[in-house]
Design an enzyme around this catalytic site. Structure first.
Site, PDB file in Angstrom:
ATOM      1  N   CYS A 104       0.848  -1.192   0.000  1.00 34.36           N
ATOM      2  CA  CYS A 104       0.000   0.000   0.000  1.00 34.36           C
ATOM      3  C   CYS A 104       0.880   1.237   0.000  1.00 34.36           C
ATOM      4  O   CYS A 104       1.875   1.307   0.739  1.00 34.36           O
ATOM      5  CB  CYS A 104      -0.895  -0.001   1.240  1.00 34.36           C
ATOM      6  SG  CYS A 104      -1.972   1.451   1.380  1.00 34.36           S
TER       7      CYS A 104
ATOM      8  N   HIS B  22      -8.960  -3.416  -2.731  1.00 33.71           N
ATOM      9  CA  HIS B  22      -8.048  -2.655  -1.878  1.00 33.71           C
ATOM     10  C   HIS B  22      -8.445  -1.178  -1.849  1.00 33.71           C
ATOM     11  O   HIS B  22      -8.520  -0.567  -0.766  1.00 33.71           O
ATOM     12  CB  HIS B  22      -6.626  -2.829  -2.432  1.00 33.71           C
ATOM     13  CG  HIS B  22      -5.560  -2.088  -1.678  1.00 33.71           C
ATOM     14  ND1 HIS B  22      -4.616  -2.731  -0.907  1.00 33.71           N
ATOM     15  CD2 HIS B  22      -5.265  -0.759  -1.606  1.00 33.71           C
ATOM     16  CE1 HIS B  22      -3.795  -1.839  -0.384  1.00 33.71           C
ATOM     17  NE2 HIS B  22      -4.167  -0.627  -0.790  1.00 33.71           N
ATOM     18  N   GLU B  23      -8.708  -0.599  -3.017  1.00 28.78           N
ATOM     19  CA  GLU B  23      -9.037   0.829  -3.074  1.00 28.78           C
ATOM     20  C   GLU B  23     -10.422   1.109  -2.495  1.00 28.78           C
ATOM     21  O   GLU B  23     -10.630   2.145  -1.848  1.00 28.78           O
ATOM     22  CB  GLU B  23      -8.929   1.343  -4.509  1.00 28.78           C
ATOM     23  CG  GLU B  23      -7.575   1.161  -5.166  1.00 28.78           C
ATOM     24  CD  GLU B  23      -6.415   1.703  -4.356  1.00 28.78           C
ATOM     25  OE1 GLU B  23      -6.605   2.662  -3.571  1.00 28.78           O
ATOM     26  OE2 GLU B  23      -5.301   1.168  -4.487  1.00 28.78           O
TER      27      GLU B  23
ATOM     28  N   HIS C  88     -10.112   1.411   1.158  1.00 26.45           N
ATOM     29  CA  HIS C  88      -9.608   2.722   1.584  1.00 26.45           C
ATOM     30  C   HIS C  88     -10.757   3.704   1.819  1.00 26.45           C
ATOM     31  O   HIS C  88     -10.743   4.458   2.794  1.00 26.45           O
ATOM     32  CB  HIS C  88      -8.682   3.303   0.513  1.00 26.45           C
ATOM     33  CG  HIS C  88      -7.241   2.948   0.695  1.00 26.45           C
ATOM     34  ND1 HIS C  88      -6.533   3.228   1.842  1.00 26.45           N
ATOM     35  CD2 HIS C  88      -6.357   2.352  -0.159  1.00 26.45           C
ATOM     36  CE1 HIS C  88      -5.280   2.818   1.712  1.00 26.45           C
ATOM     37  NE2 HIS C  88      -5.153   2.269   0.502  1.00 26.45           N
TER      38      HIS C  88
END
Length: 215
Positions: free
Chosen positions: A127, A169-170, A173
């Site tokens: 990351c 993953h994004e 976030h």
């Protein structure tokens, strides 16, 4: 998400917003921002939904995110990683089959993949907001994310393999979650120690690349 070198067809053209293009796109516009790091509050809260589309401000944000991601050599970047509390992320990633995918999405929602169609894959993940360490994280090998583009048009993006991992993953976030949260306490502490040792070198490399690109 940090980068690395689905679609098993023979079409190897790059995809921009899911559509094939003849030549690969480049992130030439935009200003480079400082990337937030674990421990900063903006990474730990759910981002706000975008309500105004087609604005110069939103277009500039997307350009700046692409430029920042390029300098950091990332696969994807969420808005809160440059300190902006909005549900936006970008990606520029080459998938497991050698196809480059470039795009952005606003107010993304991941489809829930039924258990009978879900295959978990353990793979190394890093990351940009945790500079340095990589750790093995288990995620489904397919992801479908739905949202809008910067002009408000509906957008559906599907990824497999590493691209699927990036989309998940994004999206994490934008909900205030990091890949560290998917590790055991011992693994998380070890990753943070590794980050503390590596971050100055990582930051220096980013600054050098930004200078070379005139950013």
């Amino acid at each position: 998400m940090t980068g690395r070198l689905e679609n098993s067809s023979q079409d190897r053209r790059a995809r921009v917003q899911g559509r094939p293009v003849v030549s690969g796109p480049e992130a030439e516009r935009g200003a480079v921002h400082r990337i937030t790091v674990v421990g900063e509050d903006v990474l730990r809260r759910r981002c706000q939904e975008v309500t105004a589309f087609g604005t110069p401000e939103l277009s500039r944000l997307v350009d700046d995110m692409f430029a920042t991601n390029r300098v950091a050599r990332g696969a994807g970047l969420a808005a809160n990683q440059i300190g902006v509390d909005l549900q936006v992320f970008v990606w520029d990633i080459t998938d497991d089959w050698g196809v480059r995918h470039v795009g952005h999405i606003v107010n993304p929602v991941l489809d829930e993949i039924p258990a009978e169609h879900r295959r978990l894959v353990d793979e190394s993940e890093g990351c940009l907001s945790v500079p340095g360490p990589y750790r093995v994280v288990s995620r489904p090998d397919r992801a479908v994310v739905r949202g809008r583009d910067m002009d408000g048009a509906p957008l559906v993006t599907e990824g497999r393999g590493y691209f699927a991992r990036c989309l998940q993953h994004e999206t994490d976030h934008l909900h205030g979650r990091l890949y560290l949260d998917r590790l055991t306490r011992r693994e998380r502490q070890a990753a943070l120690r590794e980050m503390a040792e590596a971050k100055d070198e990582v930051f220096a490399r980013r600054a050098e690349r930004a200078a070379r690109l005139g950013k």
